[in-house]
Enzyme design. Structure first.
Site, short mmCIF file in Angstrom:
data_model
loop_
_atom_site.label_atom_id
_atom_site.label_comp_id
_atom_site.label_asym_id
_atom_site.label_seq_id
_atom_site.Cartn_x
_atom_site.Cartn_y
_atom_site.Cartn_z
N ASP A 27 14.02 -47.61 -17.76
CA ASP A 27 13.27 -46.43 -17.30
C ASP A 27 13.94 -45.22 -17.95
O ASP A 27 15.02 -44.81 -17.54
CB ASP A 27 13.34 -46.35 -15.77
CG ASP A 27 12.71 -45.07 -15.23
OD1 ASP A 27 12.29 -44.21 -16.02
OD2 ASP A 27 12.67 -44.92 -13.98
N LYS A 56 8.69 -34.65 -18.25
CA LYS A 56 10.00 -34.02 -18.37
C LYS A 56 10.25 -33.57 -19.82
O LYS A 56 10.49 -32.40 -20.07
CB LYS A 56 11.10 -34.97 -17.90
CG LYS A 56 10.99 -35.25 -16.39
CD LYS A 56 11.36 -36.65 -16.07
CE LYS A 56 10.97 -37.15 -14.71
NZ LYS A 56 10.96 -36.26 -13.57
N TRP A 96 16.33 -43.74 -8.55
CA TRP A 96 15.16 -44.26 -9.27
C TRP A 96 15.27 -45.76 -9.50
O TRP A 96 14.29 -46.48 -9.36
CB TRP A 96 14.91 -43.48 -10.56
CG TRP A 96 14.49 -42.09 -10.23
CD1 TRP A 96 15.22 -40.94 -10.40
CD2 TRP A 96 13.27 -41.68 -9.59
NE1 TRP A 96 14.52 -39.86 -9.91
CE2 TRP A 96 13.33 -40.29 -9.41
CE3 TRP A 96 12.15 -42.36 -9.13
CZ2 TRP A 96 12.30 -39.55 -8.81
CZ3 TRP A 96 11.11 -41.64 -8.53
CH2 TRP A 96 11.20 -40.25 -8.38
#
Ligand SMILES: Cc1ncc(COP(=O)(O)O)c(C=O)c1O
Length: 369
Positions: free
Chosen positions: A176, A200, A101
């Site tokens: 993030d 999530k 990511w």
């Protein structure tokens, strides 16, 4: 109602209580005669949902007053462009690569910045280790430093956020935190901006949370779309354009669920943190004593949310997954780039779910070892 345990990395399990409440309120929210999906975002009903959600989140994460909470759209990947458009001033940005990511974030930023500088990378270890902050090669005068504090695919988590000031760096830290938001408290004194998709730990896909320090607003590049200019979004209470109303509503119900959680005298996010530590410890302890399964991530940076693991004999992968499904243990297949298995054990996963998984793994090992 007994539901299976869902180990999806995202969109992921939502607490049953939240889904039940949303179902009960689906056709008629609080006597309004409307579903939340049918309400004007400017009407008093939705404004009350939005204000409650924002206040609850601020309380749960102890977000200081000098930070704005923005409810946006576009997901984490859009933020990989929106953050440099707003914060980079087209200068140099430092990236710490800790998995897929953060790699994607650096790649996207290159479109907007003069230099997307890699300050450190765990790639040499196939992202099983996290470079120590003291070893980072930070640039002088960088607009910001970007990290992914929990790598969903590689299962690597910063156990604590880096203190850039202590490293002699004045740049704001961009985090993030998509895949572990609200799983533990946040030290806002170390953060300039944090972003994450909701799918999530907070609710459905389609809502992106951005929490940004006020002094970082107002520096967007001319090419930044107005709807993605953080200052415009903040000045309009996230309603410059139509916000993701359903996502905000479900996230709001999830925040109330988090507020109700207790664990050993703790409440809210602190309770979830204690539970998440217990869940992860249970899993890692079992895997580490087993000669049948393996997790390759260094102990000091193992994720409490996403645990990639492998059967040493990978020819048994399909049988493992089929048996798990039969037991009501869903979505354990690993990410295609890493292979093997992955157990995502977000806030909504109770400890009983991890116990059921470990019990199944033990039986599978005994049958096949
Ligand atoms: C840590 C992290 N960042 C970014 C993303 C991308 O989010 P989205 O698919 O919402 O754009 C994900 C998605 O799984 C993620 O786990």
């Amino acid at each position: 109602m007994n539901r299976p345990y869902n180990f999806s990395a995202g969109p992921a399990a939502i607490p049953a209580e939240v889904l039940q409440q949303a179902a009960a309120e689906m056709l008629d929210w609080h006597g309004s005669g409307m579903s939340v999906m049918e309400m004007s975002h400017r009407g008093k009903e939705f404004i009350s949902i939005y204000e409650q959600a924002e206040a609850d989140l601020r309380e749960l994460l102890a977000v200081p007053p000098e930070f704005k909470i923005l409810f946006m759209q576009g997901g984490g990947l859009a933020e990989n462009a929106i953050v440099p458009l707003n914060l980079s001033r087209a200068g140099t940005v430092d990236f710490v690569l800790s998995g897929s990511w953060s790699q994607k974030s650096a790649k996207e930023a290159r479109k907007y910045v003069a230099d997307a500088h890699i300050a450190a990378s765990g790639e040499d270890s196939q992202f099983t280790t996290l470079p120590a902050p003291e070893s980072w090669q930070l640039s002088r005068g960088a607009s910001y430093v970007h990290i992914c504090s929990n790598e969903t695919i590689h299962g690597v988590e910063f156990q604590e956020l880096p203190d850039l000031k202590a490293l002699g760096c004045d740049a704001p830290l961009v985090v993030d935190f998509s895949s572990h938001v609200a799983s533990r408290p946040v030290d806002w004194s170390r953060v300039g901006l944090a972003f994450g998709g909701a799918q999530k730990n907070l609710g459905p896909a389609g809502l992106t949370l951005v929490i940004v320090r006020e002094d970082l607003l107002g520096h967007a590049l001319p090419a930044c779309p107005s709807a993605f200019d953080y200052k415009t979004v903040a000045d309009n209470q996230s309603m410059y354009n139509t916000p993701p109303t359903w996502g905000i509503y479900i996230a709001g119900l999830t925040f109330q669920w988090i507020k109700r959680q207790t664990e050993g005298g703790l409440t809210g996010v602190a309770a979830l943190q204690a539970r998440n530590i217990a869940k992860a410890d249970l899993f890692y302890q079992y895997v580490d004593q087993s000669s049948f399964y393996v997790n390759k991530v260094a102990a000091n940076c193992r994720s409490r949310m996403n645990i990639p693991f492998f059967l040493r004999d990978e020819s048994r992968n399909d049988a493992f997954l089929a048996g798990a499904r039969e037991r009501g243990l869903l979505q354990l297949k690993g990410h295609k780039s890493v292979g093997g298995m992955r157990a995502s054990i977000y806030n909504a996963m109770p400890i009983a779910g991890v116990q059921a998984l470990v019990e199944y793994m033990r039986e599978f090992e005994q049958r096949n070892a």
